[in-house]
Design an enzyme around this catalytic site. Structure first.
Site, short mmCIF file in Angstrom:
data_model
loop_
_atom_site.label_atom_id
_atom_site.label_comp_id
_atom_site.label_asym_id
_atom_site.label_seq_id
_atom_site.Cartn_x
_atom_site.Cartn_y
_atom_site.Cartn_z
N SER A 110 11.71 -29.08 14.06
CA SER A 110 12.53 -29.25 12.86
C SER A 110 11.68 -29.01 11.63
CB SER A 110 13.16 -30.64 12.82
OG SER A 110 14.03 -30.82 13.93
N ARG A 113 20.46 -33.00 17.45
CA ARG A 113 20.34 -32.13 18.62
C ARG A 113 21.15 -32.67 19.80
NH1 ARG A 113 16.30 -28.36 17.81
NH2 ARG A 113 14.91 -28.79 16.07
N LEU A 168 10.62 -35.94 11.46
CA LEU A 168 11.24 -34.67 11.84
C LEU A 168 10.50 -34.22 13.10
CD1 LEU A 168 11.59 -32.80 8.41
CD2 LEU A 168 13.46 -33.65 9.85
N ASP A 169 11.23 -33.82 14.12
CA ASP A 169 10.55 -33.48 15.37
C ASP A 169 9.81 -32.14 15.26
OD1 ASP A 169 12.39 -31.40 15.88
OD2 ASP A 169 13.76 -32.76 16.92
N LEU A 170 9.12 -31.79 16.32
CA LEU A 170 8.23 -30.63 16.33
C LEU A 170 8.91 -29.36 15.85
CD1 LEU A 170 5.38 -29.54 17.32
CD2 LEU A 170 6.55 -28.97 19.46
#
Length: 300
Positions: free
Chosen positions: A127, A211, A123-125
Site C-alpha cells: 500500500s 483488501r 500501511l501494509d507493504l
C-alpha cells in the site's frame, strides 16, 4: 497549511503543566517517543523496564520527573515537544521499526535529521500514500482510535467488473471470516476494462480491512493509495517526502480532533508556476492579480 480551528485548549497538550505530573510508566514511555503505550506494556512484561533500580513487571506504576527510568539499560529520553509529520509512503516499505524478514522499513528511509518517530496507524507493504508520523506515542494512540472520528480515505484499484449494489451494501457493515467491519463508504469512480477505481472511506482501519472486504466481494486489490487521514491530505507530496505539521495545528487537533477545516501539508520546496498572461494591446495597462493559496486537493 490550514490550521484546524479550536476554541478549547486540551488539558494534555504537549506544553501543558500536566505533562510534568506523575503518570503511568507506559504513558511516560509513549510520550517520550519510544513506542506506543501498548508496546510499552509489552516491554514491561518482558522485563525490559527498570524504575529506580527495580525491574517492574506491571504497567500499574506511576513515575514523575524525579524517578529514574531505564529501558533496555538506557535512560528514558527526555520528553520533547510533540511533533507530527505527513509522509508519502511508497510501495515496498514495511511500517514497523523492525522486520523479521529483513525487509526495508519506512523508518529506514526517513531523513536523518528527523528524531525517532512512530507511525499513526499502518500501511501494509504493497500500500502507498499518506502516513502520519509522530514522536509522541500518546498522540499516535489518540489519533488511531475510531472514537476520534477521523475518516481515512483511499483510492483503490480492483480487478473485475464492480457491482455498485455490492459497494452500497458496505454502508451497513460486513462480517468477513468472523471479523466484523463497521460502515464503509465505497463509490465506483470508473471502470477501465477489467479494472476499476473505487473511492473508499472508513473510520476503523483494521488490519488489511480494505483488501479483505474487497476480496470477500469478489474483487482483488492491485493498488491501494491512502489519500487522506482526518484533516490531512496527501495532496502533491512526492513519494518518500515528509512534511512537518505546525505546532498550532497539533494543539488544535489534540483539543478537538474531529472538527475543523482541512489541513494540507506544507511544501518544503514549493513549485514556482509562471503566471499566464492574456495577450494585450500595446500601451494597455496591466493589473496585477494576487494569487492566494491553493485549495486542498480532493480525489486524485
Amino acid at each position: 497549511m490550514t490550521a484546524i480551528m479550536s476554541t478549547q485548549r486540551p488539558e494534555n497538550t504537549p506544553d501543558s503543566d500536566a505533562s510534568q505530573a506523575t503518570q503511568r510508566i507506559a504513558k511516560a514511555m509513549a510520550r517520550a517517543g519510544l513506542c506506543s503505550r501498548r508496546e510499552a506494556e509489552r516491554w514491561i512484561e518482558e522485563g525490559r523496564v527498570v524504575v529506580n533500580d527495580r525491574k517492574i513487571d506491571s504497567p500499574a506504576v506511576n513515575v514523575g520527573p524525579d524517578d529514574v527510568v531505564l529501558v533496555d539499560d538506557k535512560p528514558l529520553p527526555k520528553q520533547e515537544p510533540t511533533r507530527l509529520w505527513c509522509y508519502h509512503k511508497p510501495v515496498g516499505l514495511v511500517t514497523s521499526a523492525r522486520d523479521e524478514k529483513g525487509r526495508a522499513t519506512v523508518f529506514d528511509n526517513l531523513p536523518k535529521s528527523m528524531p525517532r518517530v512512530i507511525s499513526i496507524g499502518r500501511l501494509d507493504l504493497n500500500s502507498e500514500g499518506l502516513l502520519l508520523l509522530t514522536n509522541d506515542g500518546e498522540l499516535a494512540r489518540k489519533l488511531e482510535l475510531p472514537q476520534t472520528g477521523w475518516k481515512r480515505k483511499y483510492r483503490v484499484r480492483v480487478r473485475g467488473r464492480v457491482d455498485e449494489a455490492k459497494l452500497e451494501s458496505l454502508k451497513a457493515g460486513i462480517t468477513v471470516e468472523g471479523v466484523h467491519y463497521d460502515r464503509i463508504d465505497a463509490e465506483l469512480e470508473r471502470q477501465q476494462g477489467s479494472n476499476a477505481w473505487v473511492a473508499i472511506s472508513l473510520r476503523e482501519g483494521k488490519n488489511r480491512e480494505i483488501r479483505r472486504v474487497m476480496e470477500h466481494l469478489g474483487y482483488s486489490v492491485n493498488r491501494l493509495i491512502r489519500v487522506s487521514y482526518g484533516p490531512f491530505n496527501l495532496g502533491t507530496l512526492a513519494r518518500g517526502e515528509t512534511d512537518e505539521v505546525t505546532p498550532g495545528v497539533i494543539r488544535d487537533i489534540m483539543g478537538n480532533p474531529h472538527k475543523g477545516a482541512k489541513a494540507k501539508p506544507r511544501k518544503n520546496k514549493p513549485r514556482r508556476h509562471k503566471p499566464k498572461t492574456a495577450a494585450r494591446k500595446p500601451g494597455a495597462k496591466v493589473q496585477a492579480k494576487r494569487s492566494g493559496p491553493k485549495k486542498p486537493q480532493g480525489k486524485a
